[in-house]
Scaffold this motif. Structure first.
Motif, PDB file in Angstrom:
ATOM      1  N   PHE A  73      38.056  36.627  45.425  1.00 27.72           N
ATOM      2  CA  PHE A  73      39.043  35.236  44.754  1.00 27.72           C
ATOM      3  C   PHE A  73      39.700  35.694  43.330  1.00 27.72           C
ATOM      4  CE2 PHE A  73      39.654  30.573  44.208  1.00 27.72           C
ATOM      5  CZ  PHE A  73      40.857  30.473  44.533  1.00 27.72           C
ATOM      6  N   LEU A  74      38.733  35.503  42.635  1.00 29.29           N
ATOM      7  CA  LEU A  74      38.949  35.456  41.042  1.00 29.29           C
ATOM      8  C   LEU A  74      39.668  36.500  40.413  1.00 29.29           C
ATOM      9  CD1 LEU A  74      35.035  34.430  39.928  1.00 29.29           C
ATOM     10  CD2 LEU A  74      36.884  33.132  40.202  1.00 29.29           C
ATOM     11  N   MET A  75      39.295  37.300  41.267  1.00 30.49           N
ATOM     12  CA  MET A  75      40.727  38.537  40.656  1.00 30.49           C
ATOM     13  C   MET A  75      41.601  38.528  40.980  1.00 30.49           C
ATOM     14  SD  MET A  75      41.187  41.260  38.955  1.00 30.49           S
ATOM     15  CE  MET A  75      39.707  42.708  39.267  1.00 30.49           C
ATOM     16  N   GLN A  76      41.849  37.191  42.064  1.00 26.43           N
ATOM     17  CA  GLN A  76      43.286  37.156  42.109  1.00 26.43           C
ATOM     18  C   GLN A  76      43.800  36.119  41.731  1.00 26.43           C
ATOM     19  OE1 GLN A  76      42.466  36.000  46.730  1.00 26.43           O
ATOM     20  NE2 GLN A  76      44.072  36.474  47.357  1.00 26.43           N
ATOM     21  N   CYS A  77      43.154  35.220  41.359  1.00 27.05           N
ATOM     22  CA  CYS A  77      43.145  34.436  40.283  1.00 27.05           C
ATOM     23  C   CYS A  77      43.683  34.810  39.265  1.00 27.05           C
ATOM     24  CB  CYS A  77      42.307  33.977  39.765  1.00 27.05           C
ATOM     25  SG  CYS A  77      41.489  32.004  41.046  1.00 27.05           S
TER      26      CYS A  77
END
Length: 117
Positions: A80-84
């Motif tokens: 999720f954080l990489m997508q952010c």
């Protein structure tokens, strides 16, 4: 119903967060759609400005959907954080002006500090 509404209004491209029951918190789907829409707006010579807005709700954006943040990514997938990082990078690097039409509470990230507006 789409979680991110993408509209063209004259020479402006609109990205509208559409999860009012969840205070427009960000999901994987929204992040993916946001990056795709920004790429499309970048390539459209008729679009001169991008507006980030939200549906009518007490919060513009409550931040990340914590249920999705805690989910483990499948092997080979971005977490999720990489997508952010990818989606927010697309916002930051957009060659066209980006206006945030903030119409309620929101979570803002800046220099590793969170502010609630």
């Amino acid at each position: 119903m789409s979680e991110l509404l993408v509209e063209t209004r004259g020479q402006s491209g609109w990205l509208i967060l559409n999860r009012p029951k969840a205070f427009n918190s960000l999901t994987r789907t929204i992040l993916d759609d946001l990056a795709i829409a920004l790429t499309d707006f970048e390539q459209d010579d008729n679009i001169r400005v991008v507006v980030l807005a939200a549906t009518d709700c007490p919060a513009f954006c409550a931040g990340a959907d914590l249920k999705q943040v805690l989910e483990k990514a499948e092997p080979g997938e971005k977490d999720f954080l990489m997508q952010c990082r990818t989606s927010f990078g697309a916002l930051r690097n957009c060659s066209k002006p980006v206006i945030a039409a903030i119409n309620g509470m929101t979570m803002v990230w800046r220099f590793r500090t969170y502010y609630v507006l």
